[in-house]
Structure formats: C-alpha cells, structure tokens
Design a protein around this motif. Structure first.
Motif, PDB file in Angstrom:
ATOM      1  N   GLY A 595      11.222  30.773 -19.314  1.00  0.00           N
ATOM      2  CA  GLY A 595      12.086  29.609 -19.413  1.00  0.00           C
ATOM      3  C   GLY A 595      13.451  29.811 -18.804  1.00  0.00           C
ATOM      4  N   GLN A 596      13.598  30.833 -17.974  1.00  0.00           N
ATOM      5  CA  GLN A 596      14.893  31.141 -17.370  1.00  0.00           C
ATOM      6  C   GLN A 596      15.009  30.651 -15.930  1.00  0.00           C
ATOM      7  N   LEU A 597      13.902  30.228 -15.341  1.00  0.00           N
ATOM      8  CA  LEU A 597      13.908  29.728 -13.969  1.00  0.00           C
ATOM      9  C   LEU A 597      13.444  28.278 -13.962  1.00  0.00           C
ATOM     10  N   ALA A 598      13.885  27.531 -12.961  1.00  0.00           N
ATOM     11  CA  ALA A 598      13.496  26.127 -12.819  1.00  0.00           C
ATOM     12  C   ALA A 598      12.957  25.903 -11.414  1.00  0.00           C
ATOM     13  N   PRO A 599      11.635  25.987 -11.211  1.00  0.00           N
ATOM     14  CA  PRO A 599      11.076  25.750  -9.877  1.00  0.00           C
ATOM     15  C   PRO A 599      11.325  24.336  -9.352  1.00  0.00           C
ATOM     16  N   SER A 600      11.545  23.388 -10.265  1.00  0.00           N
ATOM     17  CA  SER A 600      11.803  21.999  -9.882  1.00  0.00           C
ATOM     18  C   SER A 600      12.919  21.458 -10.776  1.00  0.00           C
ATOM     19  N   PRO A 601      13.711  20.505 -10.295  1.00  0.00           N
ATOM     20  CA  PRO A 601      14.828  19.997 -11.100  1.00  0.00           C
ATOM     21  C   PRO A 601      14.381  19.536 -12.486  1.00  0.00           C
ATOM     22  N   GLY A 602      15.009  20.103 -13.517  1.00  0.00           N
ATOM     23  CA  GLY A 602      14.713  19.722 -14.884  1.00  0.00           C
ATOM     24  C   GLY A 602      13.433  20.294 -15.439  1.00  0.00           C
ATOM     25  N   LEU A 603      12.769  21.156 -14.660  1.00  0.00           N
ATOM     26  CA  LEU A 603      11.496  21.729 -15.089  1.00  0.00           C
ATOM     27  C   LEU A 603      11.604  23.255 -15.135  1.00  0.00           C
ATOM     28  N   ALA A 604      11.717  23.820 -16.347  1.00  0.00           N
ATOM     29  CA  ALA A 604      11.716  25.268 -16.499  1.00  0.00           C
ATOM     30  C   ALA A 604      10.319  25.803 -16.209  1.00  0.00           C
ATOM     31  N   ASP A 605      10.245  27.079 -15.852  1.00  0.00           N
ATOM     32  CA  ASP A 605       8.943  27.657 -15.526  1.00  0.00           C
ATOM     33  C   ASP A 605       7.993  27.637 -16.723  1.00  0.00           C
ATOM     34  N   ILE A 606       8.541  27.671 -17.944  1.00  0.00           N
ATOM     35  CA  ILE A 606       7.712  27.507 -19.125  1.00  0.00           C
ATOM     36  C   ILE A 606       8.546  26.832 -20.207  1.00  0.00           C
ATOM     37  N   ALA A 607       7.924  25.954 -20.963  1.00  0.00           N
ATOM     38  CA  ALA A 607       8.631  25.260 -22.041  1.00  0.00           C
ATOM     39  C   ALA A 607       7.614  24.782 -23.063  1.00  0.00           C
ATOM     40  N   TRP A 608       8.068  24.673 -24.313  1.00  0.00           N
ATOM     41  CA  TRP A 608       7.217  24.284 -25.433  1.00  0.00           C
ATOM     42  C   TRP A 608       7.770  23.016 -26.067  1.00  0.00           C
ATOM     43  N   PHE A 609       6.877  22.184 -26.601  1.00  0.00           N
ATOM     44  CA  PHE A 609       7.300  20.901 -27.152  1.00  0.00           C
ATOM     45  C   PHE A 609       6.510  20.558 -28.408  1.00  0.00           C
ATOM     46  N   ASP A 610       7.171  19.769 -29.249  1.00  0.00           N
ATOM     47  CA  ASP A 610       6.527  19.198 -30.425  1.00  0.00           C
ATOM     48  C   ASP A 610       5.910  17.852 -30.068  1.00  0.00           C
ATOM     49  N   LEU A 611       5.343  17.195 -31.074  1.00  0.00           N
ATOM     50  CA  LEU A 611       4.731  15.890 -30.846  1.00  0.00           C
ATOM     51  C   LEU A 611       5.716  14.862 -30.297  1.00  0.00           C
ATOM     52  N   ASP A 612       6.994  15.012 -30.648  1.00  0.00           N
ATOM     53  CA  ASP A 612       7.990  14.036 -30.202  1.00  0.00           C
ATOM     54  C   ASP A 612       8.476  14.277 -28.788  1.00  0.00           C
ATOM     55  N   GLY A 613       7.901  15.275 -28.091  1.00  0.00           N
ATOM     56  CA  GLY A 613       8.281  15.544 -26.711  1.00  0.00           C
ATOM     57  C   GLY A 613       9.554  16.352 -26.595  1.00  0.00           C
ATOM     58  N   ARG A 614      10.049  16.886 -27.704  1.00  0.00           N
ATOM     59  CA  ARG A 614      11.266  17.682 -27.682  1.00  0.00           C
ATOM     60  C   ARG A 614      10.940  19.139 -27.983  1.00  0.00           C
ATOM     61  N   PRO A 615      11.771  20.070 -27.489  1.00  0.00           N
ATOM     62  CA  PRO A 615      11.544  21.482 -27.798  1.00  0.00           C
ATOM     63  C   PRO A 615      11.607  21.722 -29.301  1.00  0.00           C
TER      64      PRO A 615
END
Length: 743
Positions: A595-615
């Motif tokens: 989660g330290q790199l962003a290959p695309s604007p606003g998109l980290a290389d890895i990220a996790w989310f709950d049902l509400d779409g938030r981390p």
C-alpha cells in the motif's frame, strides 16, 4: 562370450562413490570411517546365490574402493562391513548382514521380511546389545550395476518462472491404477505418467508442474504388511539413487527418462518429493539394511553421552547427520544425480527443517543450505521445503534462505477457518491472500516463496473437507487414533449430522459452493498454488485424513468419477480460475505490495475495504464477528518475458495500462452487498463462485457502485486504469494495508 570375473580386486579409485562400469569392469567405492574392512559380494543373476566375496583392497580418506575387471552390466552386488559391535559407542558392524550400497542406482528384488534383517538377536533379553549371526543376504535386495546412457535428443527443461508456476501434487502409483484406458501392466508406473491423455488433462487445467510423492526405493513396514496394509506414501527411503522397482513397468531406468522427456515436451516440469531427513532403518530396534551397518556413528545423529540411542527429530526413529561431510555429500550427490541423469526440475524436501539443523538448532546458513544454494547444478532448480520437524523449535515457516519456497500451512489453516465461518480470521486472511508478506518479505524474497495450498496428500481432500466434521480413519487399523483431529472442516449439513455422502440437495449445494470458494481463494491468492490430485473433480477418501497405508481404491484416482457429469462443474471452475490467474497475474509485478505505491492515480498497489467501500478502521479489523472482506490490487502490466514492471516515463506512454482487480469475499451465512471503493472504475465481472458458469454477457456490471455477493461465495471484478505520471506516489494511508496478523 564374457570374460571370467577376476578373483581379486585392483586398487581402483575412491571417486565416484558407488559402482561405476567403464566398459571393461566396475569401480566400487563406499564410505565408512569406522569399519576395519569391507567386502564386496557378487550374486547370481537371480540374486539367490552369492558367487564371490572379496575385500575392497584400498581405503583412501575413509573411502573403501577397488576395481574388478570383466564385471558385466546387470551384475548384482552388496557389501559386508567389519568392525566393532558396540551399540553403546554407536557402532553396529555385523558382517553377517548384507548391506545395500548407499549409491545403488537400481535394485533387484524386494526386501523379504525376516528376523535375519536385524543386526541383533530379536528375542534376546538384552534387546539390541547381542549381535545376530544369521546371513541376511537371502532376504535382501541387491544393487545392480547399470549403464545410465540415454539419448535425450533436444530435451530442454520448461524452466517455468516461479510466478507462473502451478503445482499438482500426485502419487505416481495412484495416478493410473484405476485408468481403464491404460494397459494393466503399465498402471502405477512411470510408463503411465507420460500417457498423452493424462498430459492433456494437465494442460487443460493449466498445471505447469507435477510434484510426485517419493519415488525413491522404499522399505515396506513390517507392521503394516502383517496387518494387510502397505506404506503407500513412501516416506521410508531404502535407497536415495534408485527408483522404487515397482514403479518401473519395464524394469528399465530409461522408462523414467522417457516420461520426463515427454512431460518436458508438453511444457510440464517434474518435482520430486524427497526424504533426506531419515531412513527406513528406524531407531536402535530397527533393521540393518545399509547405512547402519556401514557406519552407524557417521550416518546418524546419536544422543550425546548415550550413542546407543538416536536423535529423533523426524518422528521416524532416526535423523540423518547432515553435519557430517560424507553424509552431506551423499545427499547432494543424490540430488545432483536426479537432475543430471533424469532431468528432474526440482525437489520438495520432507521435514525440511531437519536439513537445516546444526548443533545449536535450525540455521538458515547451515551446511546443507549453503552447499545446495552454491551448487552450479542444484541452485537453478525449484527448491521447496516443508518447513517444520518434530524437534525443538522445529517450526521454521518463513525462515528458510532465499532460493527456497516453503509449504505455507498458515495459508491452509486460515483459508479453511475463514470459509468455515470461524471468528476473527479477517486480519490473518488478509496477510495470506497477499503472499504472506509477514512471513516471506525479507532478504529480497518474492511472493512465490509461499506455496499456498488448501489440501495435500496428508489430510482431507477438498471434497472431504466440506463433507466431514471429523476424521474417519478406521481403515488404518489404529482405532481412529491416527491423523490430526484439527481439520478446520465442516460437513455443511443444516444440523451437522450428515457426515459424508448424502442425497440432501441443500447440503450438496452448500458443499459445492464452499468447495468452489476454497478453490477460488487458493488460485486467486498471491503466491504459488498447489493442487492435490483429484481435488479438481471432487475425489473423496471417505473421511480418511491419514491414508498413508491405503494402497487401494481409497487413495487411487477414480478416473470414471472424473469423467462423470457430476465432476464437470468443478473441473470447469478449476480450468477457468487457472486461465484467469494466467491472464490477470502472470504479467503483474512479482513483488510484495504494502500500500505504499500507487501505479495509478488514487489506486494503491494493495488496499482493503469493508462493505461500505471504506478502509477498515483498527476497530473493524479487530471485530471477530465480521466475515466479509474486499481486496483491491493494482499493478502495472508487464511486457511478455519481463519479470519487473515497466518504468513509468514522465508522461504515460500510449497503450500502457494498470491492471486492477477487486476480490470480494463473504464467508457469512447471509448475502452481502459491497459498496465498490473509490475511484470509480469500469468494473467487469471476472468470476463469481456462486454462479461459476456466468458468461460474457454477465461481464459488464449494470451498477459499478454496488456488488452483491451471496453467502459462502466470492466475486472477482477486474478493470484497467491509466498509469501514474510518477513511478512512486506518496505513501498511502496505513489503514489501506492489512494489519500484521496476530500470533
């Protein structure tokens, strides 16, 4: 007409070890530091009569050797070793016992169990302290002088990159014993391994490597034979250079080479499961068939101060002393032999932690690891360790040196428990899905170092994992006491009462759905996936989770079942998932993501989310009752043949894209609706385990902000995004990354 064999040996040479024919005769060489004399014994062509016995005339640097002119190919031989019989000092020499050459390339005849195989008097009140004087030769197999030449033609190793590897674990015998389309005399042998219909099956699935359970010659356990059973798995090695004779339909070593060559021609690698942690000779009360009689004090780790006893870090009675240079040499010579002579592509080391043990315990810089990883032949094949043993501090998952992959039982247990609905599994699952970086992201290791698996030969099959609440090992004759009780399994019936086969439609549907979710989790996670043979169509062992002694239809693959209509849905799912894995992952960056790199604007290389779409918040991660999770990954696509992502230019180059996947998991008992995280992307459906037959018409999502995921199911979405202008974006908030799993 062959020339008569000489009546004495010439000095010969101390190297190479074993019996080597040069066209005119044979050079014999065998290690023993403590013997006072070693004889070579020659036998008749049927192995029943000893026709000559001569002492090896020279000993150079503890290698006994001699050259015998006019010995023909196919000659049978064995050794007898003289020296003290002093078990209390670690010496168990007994010249009445015929000994196999540790470097024997082929064996003639089976072991015929008899009390004469033991170096001591079995009925003595003094246990193993009184030597037995019966000749064991009539009960022993003999080593064969062989010619190893073979025309390999244009054979080349497939050399499949680790990040593209898919392993299929199988038993050589079990693969073909129930194949009606294979001639009876070929079933259960290497000849059937290269059958084109079998290869087509692997290629349709998308398998790149077959990992065979032990094929080294094995000693059948006496106690099993007396119960009408056999050691099926084969973790009881009798010879490290010779194949199990029953696995050769023709009796010729070339059969293995033909099989390997045909596997290679199909682009499939072959990996051998090898057992260098112990031998078949057991503890001090075991038989004397080779190493014990040649030099017990050198070959085995003995208890300091009580050399009569064996260090038993393996649970099998003895432990090979790899800290001894000649024992280490034997293991490395054996590995190198299988690579150079048979062109195998890698090894899986049973109880691999034993091999890294030095005087003070496990050491990633042990003599074995250091010697292996610098070897010009062995350092370039696939190396896999089972990273535990039964000794102190034996669990060493993640602690092997770079160059090794490791069986990841934490992946197995976590994924099983998550889909069973156990509480508090989210954080651990997050780590396992992302290549187990908490275990392997050190010393420049890569995600492929984690061998991910749900099942293996040891334990439940996939079908049994979702059909049985408990083990059912009664057929093993041990009153169901053997095998683990902790299987993280469920029979998935409404009240838990339906163990095994059932006609209940609701139970069958629930089992099938969970099995698909388990398989999809395995094949879509980062790391190297390993399938167990038969899981792709739902093979069952009737709830037996320790079928090591079941050399019968309980363990063999039922190919009629594989061809049945009931097996086709799961077969199709596995094939589609592996095709999806190749398309989405094989060209992605082979690095751990944090989660330290962003290959695309606003998109980290890895990220996790709950049902509400938030981390997830720290409180959400810690909530044991949540059974849903979303994982988003973004990676720059690689050009074919590259192992690193393309460097991003100052301005995006035309045609470059970032691959984005969103994995939605719902292990709960009710359906869930996921809010898809920002930024919005043109999501398409890649896979839905609840409806695996969804076709192209279902790919575009009618709503790219919400996604329903039924109970006990997972959904994979995919999209593409433009690359970032800068290669390295500012670090993403730490809440995007999965937490470190708790112990």
């Amino acid at each position: 007409m062959p020339l008569p064999v000489a009546d004495r040996l010439l000095p010969g040479k101390p190297y190479p070890l074993g019996a080597h024919w040069d066209g005119l005769g044979v050079n014999f060489a065998v290690f023993s530091a403590n013997a006072s004399r070693i004889d070579i014994c020659l036998f008749s062509t049927n192995g029943r009569k000893e026709v000559a016995r001569m002492p090896l005339p020279e000993c150079t640097d503890e290698i006994w050797h001699g050259y015998l002119p006019n010995v023909a190919l196919g000659s049978l031989y064995g050794f007898r070793a003289f020296g003290p019989y002093q078990p209390a000092r670690g010496h168990r020499f007994n010249p009445h016992k015929l000994l196999l050459d540790p470097y024997a390339r082929q064996l003639s005849g089976p072991v015929r169990w008899s009390d004469a195989l033991f170096g001591y008097r079995l009925q003595s009140a003094r246990a193993d302290l009184i030597p037995d004087r019966r000749d064991s030769a009539p009960t022993m197999p003999k080593a064969v002088v062989v010619d190893e030449s073979f025309h390999w033609g244009n054979d080349r190793p497939p050399d499949v990159p680790w990040q593209e590897t898919v392993i299929y674990e199988a038993h050589l015998r079990g693969l073909s014993m129930l194949r009606d389309d294979v001639l009876p005399n070929l079933r259960g042998t290497f000849a059937a391994l290269c059958d084109p219909r079998w290869l087509d099956h692997l290629l349709r699935l998308g398998v790149t490597a077959v990992e065979l359970l032990p094929v080294h010659a094995i000693l059948q356990d006496r106690f099993l034979l007396e119960r009408g059973l056999r050691n099926y798995w084969g973790y009881n090695t009798l010879a490290y250079f010779a194949p199990e004779p029953s696995y050769l339909a023709s009796g010729q070593l070339q059969e293995i080479k033909v099989a390997v060559r045909r596997l290679h021609a199909a682009g499939i690698e072959i990996i051998l499961d090898v057992v260098y942690n112990h031998t078949c000779e057991g503890n001090e009360l075991g038989p004397t068939v080779s190493w014990r009689g040649l030099d017990n004090a050198s070959y085995y780790r003995l208890v300091a101060g009580d050399e009569r006893r064996y260090v038993n870090h393996t649970g099998c009675g003895n432990t090979l002393a790899l800290s001894h240079p000649r024992v280490l040499q034997m293991v490395l010579d054996s590995l190198r032999y299988w690579v150079e002579c048979y062109h195998v592509d890698g090894f899986r080391f049973d109880l691999g932690s034993v091999l890294g043990r030095e005087r003070d315990g496990f050491d990633a810089g042990s003599a074995f690891f250091d010697a292996l990883l610098q070897d010009p032949v062995l350092a370039h094949v696939k190396l896999i360790s089972e990273p535990w043993d039964l000794g102190p501090d034996g669990y060493q998952l993640g602690n092997h040196p770079p160059g090794f992959a490791e069986w990841n039982d934490k992946f197995r247990d976590t994924v099983r428990r998550f889909w069973r609905g156990d509480a508090g599994q989210r954080g651990e699952l997050a780590a396992r899905l992302s290549g187990s970086a908490d275990l392997f992201d050190r010393r420049h290791r890569r995600p492929w170092a984690s061998i991910n698996y749900i099942t293996a030969h040891d334990g439940f099959t996939l079908a049994d994992l979702v059909s049985y609440q408990a083990k059912h090992n009664e057929a093993n004759g041990e009153d169901n006491r053997d095998g683990t009780d902790d299987n993280a399994s469920s029979n998935w019936s409404t009240d838990g009462s339906l163990e095994g086969p059932t006609d209940d439609p609701a139970t069958l549907a629930r089992r099938a759905r969970v099995a698909r979710a388990l398989m999809a989790t395995l094949l879509l996670a980062q790391g190297t996936p390993m399938l167990t043979a038969g899981d792709e169509w739902g093979r069952s062992q009737q709830g037996n989770n320790n079928a090591y002694c079941q050399d019968n239809g309980l363990s063999w693959l039922d190919w009629k079942q594989a061809q049945s209509a009931a097996a086709q849905p799961l077969l199709g799912v596995v094939g589609r998932l592996l095709a999806l894995r190749r398309r989405l992952q094989a060209r992605a960056a082979n690095r751990f993501a944090h989660g330290q790199l962003a290959p695309s604007p606003g998109l980290a290389d890895i990220a996790w989310f709950d049902l509400d779409g938030r981390p997830p918040s720290p409180e959400s991660w810690a909530d044991p009752g949540i059974r849903t999770l979303a994982l988003r990954r973004a990676a720059t696509l690689l050009q074919p043949g590259r192992s690193e992502p393309l460097r991003q230019p100052a301005q995006p180059a035309g045609g470059e894209t970032v691959q984005v996947t969103l994995l939605l998991l719902n292990a709960g008992d009710t359906d869930a609706v996921f809010h898809l995280p920002e930024p919005p992307l043109p999501w398409q459906l890649a896979f839905d385990s609840s409806r695996p037959d969804a076709g192209a018409a279902d790919r575009p999502l009618p709503d790219t902000t919400l996604q329903a995921v039924p109970a006990h199911s997972l959904v994979l979405l995919e999209a593409q995004a433009p690359p970032a202008v800068q290669a390295d974006a500012p670090p993403s908030p730490m809440s995007l990354a999965a937490p470190e799993p708790t112990a």
